[in-house]
Scaffold this active site. Structure first.
Site, mmCIF file in Angstrom:
data_model
loop_
_atom_site.group_PDB
_atom_site.id
_atom_site.type_symbol
_atom_site.label_atom_id
_atom_site.label_comp_id
_atom_site.label_asym_id
_atom_site.label_seq_id
_atom_site.Cartn_x
_atom_site.Cartn_y
_atom_site.Cartn_z
ATOM 1 N N GLU A 145 44.359 26.282 65.122
ATOM 2 C CA GLU A 145 45.046 25.056 65.529
ATOM 3 C C GLU A 145 44.503 23.851 64.764
ATOM 4 O OE1 GLU A 145 44.348 25.931 69.649
ATOM 5 O OE2 GLU A 145 42.481 24.793 69.595
ATOM 6 N N ARG A 161 39.151 4.755 63.237
ATOM 7 C CA ARG A 161 38.146 5.778 62.911
ATOM 8 C C ARG A 161 36.861 5.226 62.281
ATOM 9 N NH1 ARG A 161 38.532 9.615 59.963
ATOM 10 N NH2 ARG A 161 37.933 11.319 61.292
ATOM 11 N N CYS A 221 40.105 -10.275 66.592
ATOM 12 C CA CYS A 221 38.935 -11.019 67.034
ATOM 13 C C CYS A 221 37.928 -10.096 67.683
ATOM 14 C CB CYS A 221 39.362 -12.147 67.949
ATOM 15 S SG CYS A 221 40.391 -13.292 67.040
#
Ligand SMILES: *Cc1c(COP(=O)(O)O)cnc(C)c1O
Length: 401
Positions: A259, A298, A328
Site C-alpha cells: 500500500e 511537511r 503570521c
C-alpha cells in the site's frame, strides 16, 4: 514536465498551484509491479491519504491499483472514483466500532488494528472476514516520528499478543482473510524489512483461511541530492522468492499486497508559488512566497527538505536564500538554500509535492487552498479549483447580536 510547461500552468491557473504528472505515477507503478513480477498475485493498493484527488484515484485505478483507505470518507472517495469495493482496503487506527460497521456495509476489506474492536466486531459480525494488522515491533529506519513498528507505537496489534488474537478468532468464529503490517514511512534497510516480513509469515501460519498478506509500505523516495531511496528491485527479488516459498508451505497461492502512497505520487507532484517579496535582513536574504504551511506543511512538521528551483530564472547566478511563506507564524520552507537568483514575481517550484502536501493543507490565516492540476498526455487539466471566499464561510453561522 519541463519548466516551460510549469510556467504555463501558473499562467493558466494562477499561483499557488499543485501540478501532478501522470507519467511519473505510471513509471513508479510499473517499477513496483515489475519488481514483484515473480509473484503470481500482486495487489498494489494506493494509500489515498497521500494525495486524494478523485482524478488521481481514478488514474491510478486505471493502471490497476486498488486503494488503501484510513477513513470512511476516503472509502467514499475511492468509490466515487469508480474503484470496486473489493479493491479497497480500510486500515483505520483508533476509529469507532460504528464507523467500521458502516464501512463494512460497503463490502470493502476491513483491517482491524486493536483487540477490543476485533472482539466486538467478531462477536457481532462473525460472517464478515477481516484482516489483522500486526505490529512486528521493528524499526525500519528513519526517525521515530515515522517508524511505527516500535514497541510503544499506537499502530497494530502486538505480535506478542498473537495468542489473544487467536483466542478471539476461535471464540467468535470469525474468519481472518489477511495479515498486515505497515512499519512506517522509511524503509532504509531491505534486510530490516525482510526481517519484519518473517515475523508476519510466522503470524500468517496461524491462520488457515488467508487470501492475502499485506506488507504495507514505507518505500523511500529521494527528496534531496544524495538521499537514499528504497531499492524496490532488490526488495522485489528477495521478498518475491520468499513469498512464493511461503505460499508453497502454506498450501495455497496467496495475494501479496502493498500500500504505497509516497512511492507512487511524491515525485509526480510540483508545487508552484510566486515570490511576493525579497527581503534582505542583516544576516539573511528571505524570499517570501504566496504560500505557507497552510499549503505545504511537511518542512515544518517533519523537517522534510523539498528541493526548490527558480523556474522563471533558471540561468540566474546562484545565491543563498531562506524561502518562507506569507503567514503570521514561522513558516520556513528552506533555510540557506542555494537557488538561482530570485527576483520579486519569480515562480519557484517545489519538488516531491505529490504526497502529503495538498492533503495536509488548511485554511490557516483564512487563505484559500490552492488549485490542483493534472498533467496528462502533454495537457494540463484542472482537477480542483482554487477555493474562494464562499468556501471559507460555507459552514459558518453568523449569530445576531
Ligand atoms: C500512510 C500509510 C501508508 C502509505 O505510506 P507511504 O509512506 O506514503 O508509502 C500505507 N499504509 C498505511 C496503513 C498507512 O497508514
Amino acid at each position: 514536465m519541463i519548466d516551460q510547461n510549469l510556467l504555463s500552468v501558473v499562467q493558466d491557473f494562477g499561483s499557488p498551484v499543485y501540478v501532478y504528472d501522470t507519467e511519473i505515477m505510471r513509471r513508479q507503478y510499473d517499477r513496483l509491479q515489475n519488481a514483484f513480477g515473480k509473484v503470481k498475485q500482486l495487489r498494489i493498493h494506493y494509500a489515498v491519504k497521500a494525495l486524494s484527488n478523485i482524478s488521481v484515484l481514478k488514474y491510478l485505478h486505471s493502471l490497476g491499483a486498488g486503494m488503501d483507505t484510513v477513513s470512511i470518507q476516503e472509502v467514499k472517495l475511492a468509490i466515487e472514483a469508480g474503484v470496486p469495493p473489493q479493491e479497497i482496503i480500510y486500515t483505520p487506527n483508533g476509529v469507532s466500532m460504528q464507523e467500521i460497521e458502516k464501512v463494512a456495509k460497503f463490502d470493502v476489506r476491513i483491517n482491524i488494528d486493536n483487540l477490543s474492536i476485533l472482539e466486538q466486531f467478531g462477536t457481532q459480525h462473525p460472517e464478515i472476514p477481516v484482516c489483522i494488522r500486526i505490529n512486528p515491533h521493528v524499526m525500519a529506519g528513519g526517525n521515530t516520528n515515522i517508524s511505527v513498528g516500535h514497541i510503544d507505537s499506537k499502530f497494530g496489534i502486538s505480535i506478542h499478543q498473537l495468542p489473544l488474537i487467536k483466542r478471539i478468532v476461535e471464540n467468535t468464529g470469525m474468519r481472518v482473510n489477511g495479515i498486515h503490517m505497515h512499519t512506517g514511512s522509511d524503509i532504509l534497510d531491505i534486510d530490516v524489512f525482510l526481517y519484519a516480513s518473517e515475523i508476519l509469515f510466522k503470524a500468517a501460519e496461524e491462520f488457515s483461511d488467508l487470501e492475502f498478506i499485506d506488507f504495507g509500505s514505507g518505500f523511500k523516495v529521494p527528496y534531496k541530492e544524495g538521499d537514499i531511496e528504497t531499492n524496490v528491485e532488490e526488495l522485489g527479488e528477495k521478498l518475491s522468492t520468499r513469498f512464493n516459498e511461503f505460499c508453497k508451505t502454506y498450501g495455497r497461492e496467496l495475494t501479496l499486497a502493498f500500500e504505497p502512497g509516497k512511492f507512487l505520487v511524491s515525485e509526480a507532484g510540483k508545487f508552484l508559488v510566486q515570490v511576493n517579496v525579497v527581503k534582505q535582513t542583516t544576516s539573511t536574504v528571505f524570499a517570501q512566497v504566496d504560500s505557507g504551511f497552510n499549503h505545504l506543511i511537511r518542512p515544518m512538521l517533519y523537517g522534510s527538505q523539498h528541493l526548490i528551483s527558480n523556474i522563471s530564472n533558471p540561468e540566474g547566478r546562484e545565491r543563498f536564500y531562506s524561502v518562507t511563506g506569507y503567514i503570521c507564524e514561522t513558516d520556513t520552507f528552506a533555510n540557506n538554500r542555494r537557488i538561482s537568483e530570485i527576483r520579486e514575481g519569480d515562480i519557484l517550484a517545489f519538488n516531491n509535492a505529490g504526497a502529503y502536501c495538498f492533503t495536509m493543507s488548511s485554511n490557516y490565516n483564512s487563505r484559500f487552498r490552492p488549485a490542483e492540476v493534472l498533467w496528462h498526455n502533454g495537457e494540463a487539466r484542472l482537477i480542483r479549483e482554487r477555493e474562494t471566499f464562499k468556501d471559507l464561510i460555507r459552514n459558518q453561522k453568523m449569530l445576531s447580536f
